[in-house]
Design an enzyme around this catalytic site. Structure first.
Site, short mmCIF file in Angstrom:
data_model
loop_
_atom_site.label_atom_id
_atom_site.label_comp_id
_atom_site.label_asym_id
_atom_site.label_seq_id
_atom_site.Cartn_x
_atom_site.Cartn_y
_atom_site.Cartn_z
N GLU A 49 31.77 -3.93 -9.11
CA GLU A 49 32.12 -2.54 -8.83
C GLU A 49 33.13 -2.51 -7.70
OE1 GLU A 49 28.04 -1.33 -8.00
OE2 GLU A 49 28.57 -1.01 -5.91
N HIS A 73 26.32 3.73 -3.22
CA HIS A 73 26.07 2.48 -2.50
C HIS A 73 26.90 2.41 -1.23
CE1 HIS A 73 25.59 0.93 -6.87
NE2 HIS A 73 24.46 1.40 -6.43
N THR A 117 0.82 -1.22 0.00
CA THR A 117 0.00 0.00 0.00
C THR A 117 0.86 1.28 0.00
OG1 THR A 117 -0.19 -0.14 2.39
CG2 THR A 117 -1.99 -1.08 1.12
N GLY A 118 2.18 1.13 0.08
CA GLY A 118 3.06 2.30 0.02
C GLY A 118 3.35 2.69 -1.42
N LYS A 134 -3.98 -3.25 7.56
CA LYS A 134 -4.78 -2.94 6.35
C LYS A 134 -5.34 -4.22 5.74
CE LYS A 134 -2.93 1.55 5.28
NZ LYS A 134 -2.38 2.47 4.30
#
Lengths: 303, 286
Positions: free
Chosen positions: B210, B248, B17-18, B43
């Site tokens: 990376e 990151h 629901t976000g 919810k």
């Protein structure tokens, strides 16, 4: 993020490790043993490493190559046998073991309670009366844990003049400022610019899914950097609302200073949006056909 | 066959629901993924994106929908709890998109999940996609294409950039996986290389690395010892100065092993074809 000396001192004190404020040069004459005691989150093993590095005491205080460490599985915790192994390795006299075990436990607890990335007691010295005394210490706190370290977060936000933002700005030393939605692609662009003979002035990362305000904020930051000659805007916009982004870029270009160029590279852009942007493109804005083209234009304009 | 997910995957979105949960759920459904529902405490009983049911807990959602995979799209403060909840409810694959999870929490989490049936991808991961079949997370189907190349990356943006580039050049993928760019993540390069080695649909693997950490160097040792399929690699951050953290939480050069150059050397020594840049990589794969 390293806590400043006073804050670190307060955190160590709260953990039961008061830092001695005597002059180290004077005090070291009395040391019978000195070491650097460290706790560190080891990203490669996923364990917390407790280590002790021994100091030479004469003629000057200097670290030796002797380092002893124990890896701690967090779900299991620190065990007494691990500290005993450490205390044996550094040859601490038996009558001081109990105090050493206490201080090591306190340091470990201090690490966990403060969400540290690392803690260091340096030097931790054994005095002739059998007491272990820490003369200095540093504490690096994980910024990701600020949400449950409100006091630290508040102090660091003051230090940072505003605290964490949606965008991450990494200052470098060239003339091309990269705005990208992701650090991985940002690094790829830094490398590509370098290979093409240019240099990046900064990388501004909006995060993978920026909203319009975040992109506006990133672009505004880019033009306020004095060394920026060219802004290379690279967005992988497969996930984004392309119309919204196009509006932000159009508005930005209208206010772009004449001495700054903007090269736009939008992977996944639709032909409709490309046509919209091309209509409003100013003389100091280029819409690149692909990333290689964008880098080539950026380097050429910057030099 | 693919790795980790397939046509039997039934996905829950924790935090449906976000804003992000809604966006990811909507995209996954549009891409044909079987999103069977979502979880947002307090919810339960509501209807979420495109009519998918919302549950109060993962256990009740699993009981009602037989979900076997979950996407974590909640804030960093709740994400760890959400992962524990999914693991306790028997979810097999958890994709955690949330970034900013404290390192100590990730270390504890990995300790707890070791030996369990649950595999955690992430945190700070874009997800997993099997082209033309299923996508779990935020990798759009449009940037992938069915093929025989396995693709793994730490960075989400780099993964999407290279996947889109491969697709544009007709180089299809068997499975695309973003493992997450944080310093400590759930599933490593090595675990995925092992899965790709055993996967019948994968003929070769592309690894996007990376700066920061030993993940690529450890992977190189594994490749040398175990991999029979060809491996290609690109390592970004070759011109990043030492000590600068690039976005990151894991992308920082602190030791010699952290540099792109050290990783490229280790990978080359292990027989990996290492590209200097993206164009070079595409040329190698053609």
């Amino acid at each position: 993020m390293q806590l400043d000396f006073h804050l670190a001192r307060e955190r160590f004190s709260k953990a039961g490790i008061p830092l001695d404020s005597r002059d180290l040069a004077m005090a070291q004459r009395d040391f019978t043993l000195a070491l650097r005691l460290t706790t560190l989150n080891d990203r490669d093993t996923g364990k917390l490493v407790l280590s002790a590095a021994l100091y030479n005491l004469s003629p000057h205080l200097g670290l030796t190559d002797a380092v002893y460490s124990e890896s701690i599985t967090l779900s299991v915790g620190l065990h007494a046998y691990q500290i005993r192994a450490l205390v044996n390795a550094v040859n601490a006299p038996p009558h001081t073991w109990s105090a050493f075990i206490g201080i090591t436990h306190q340091l470990y607890t201090c690490h966990l309670v403060n969400d540290a990335l690392s803690t260091v007691l340096d030097p931790l010295a054994l005095l002739p009366d059998g007491r272990w005394v820490a003369f200095g210490g540093t504490l690096h706190v994980d910024p990701n844990a600020y949400f449950r370290q409100p006091e630290t977060a508040l102090l660091m936000a003051r230090h940072d003049h505003g605290g964490r933002d949606e965008i991450a700005l990494i200052a470098l030393d060239g003339t091309i400022t990269i705005v990208s939605n992701g650090a991985g692609v940002g690094m790829l662009l830094i490398d590509a610019i370098h290979s093409a003979g240019g240099a990046a002035a900064a990388l501004i990362d909006t995060g993978m899914m920026p909203v319009a305000e975040t992109l506006e904020s990133a672009l505004t930051s880019a033009i306020t950097l004095v060394q920026t000659r060219v802004i290379l805007l690279h967005l992988v916009i497969a996930l984004a609302d392309q119309h919204t982004f196009a509006k932000v870029i159009q508005s930005f270009v209208e206010h772009l200073p004449a001495h700054v160029f903007c090269v736009v590279d939008l992977s996944g852009i639709t032909d409709e949006i490309r046509a919209t942007l091309e209509v409003t493109a100013a003389t100091n804005m280029i819409i690149a056909s692909d990333t290689r083209d964008a880098v080539r234009h950026a380097v050429s304009l910057a030099t | 066959m693919a790795i980790l997910i397939d046509h039997t995957t039934r996905v829950l979105v924790q935090g449906i629901t976000g804003r992000k949960g809604r966006t990811f759920a909507d995209q996954m459904i549009a891409d044909g993924t079987n999103v069977v529902g979502g979880v947002t405490p307090h919810k339960g009983g509501e209807w979420g994106v495109r009519g998918r049911p919302v549950f109060d807990s993962v256990r009740s959602a699993v009981n009602a929908t037989e979900a076997n995979t979950s996407v974590i799209a909640v804030g960093a403060g709740s994400a760890v709890d959400a992962i524990y909840e999914a693991a306790d409810a028997g979810i097999h694959v958890i994709v955690c998109i949330t970034d900013g999870i404290p390192m100590l929490d990730m270390m504890r989490l990995n300790d707890s999940l070791r030996g369990s049936v649950t595999r955690l991808i992430g945190a700070n991961a874009p997800g997993i996609a099997v082209p033309a079949t299923v996508s779990v997370g935020m990798i759009p189907a449009a940037i992938t294409q069915q093929g025989t190349t396995g693709l793994i990356a730490r960075s989400g943006s780099l993964l999407m950039f290279i996947a889109a580039g491969m697709t544009a050049r007709g180089i299809g993928q068997s499975t695309v996986v973003g493992i997450g760019a944080d310093a400590v993540v759930g599933t490593s390069f090595i675990e995925l290389l092992s899965l790709f080695e055993d996967d019948l649909e994968t003929e070769r693997v592309v690894m996007l690395g990376e700066i920061g950490g030993r993940a690529e160097i450890d992977a190189a040792a594994y490749i040398r010892a175990r991999m029979t399929k060809p491996v290609y690699a690109l390592v970004v951050g070759q011109n990043v100065p030492r000590g600068v953290r690039i976005g990151h939480s894991g992308a920082i050069i602190e030791r010699d092993d952290d540099t792109a150059q050290a990783k490229m050397s280790a990978l080359r020594a292990a027989g990996v074809e290492v590209a200097e840049n993206a164009d070079d990589l595409y040329a190698m794969l053609r």
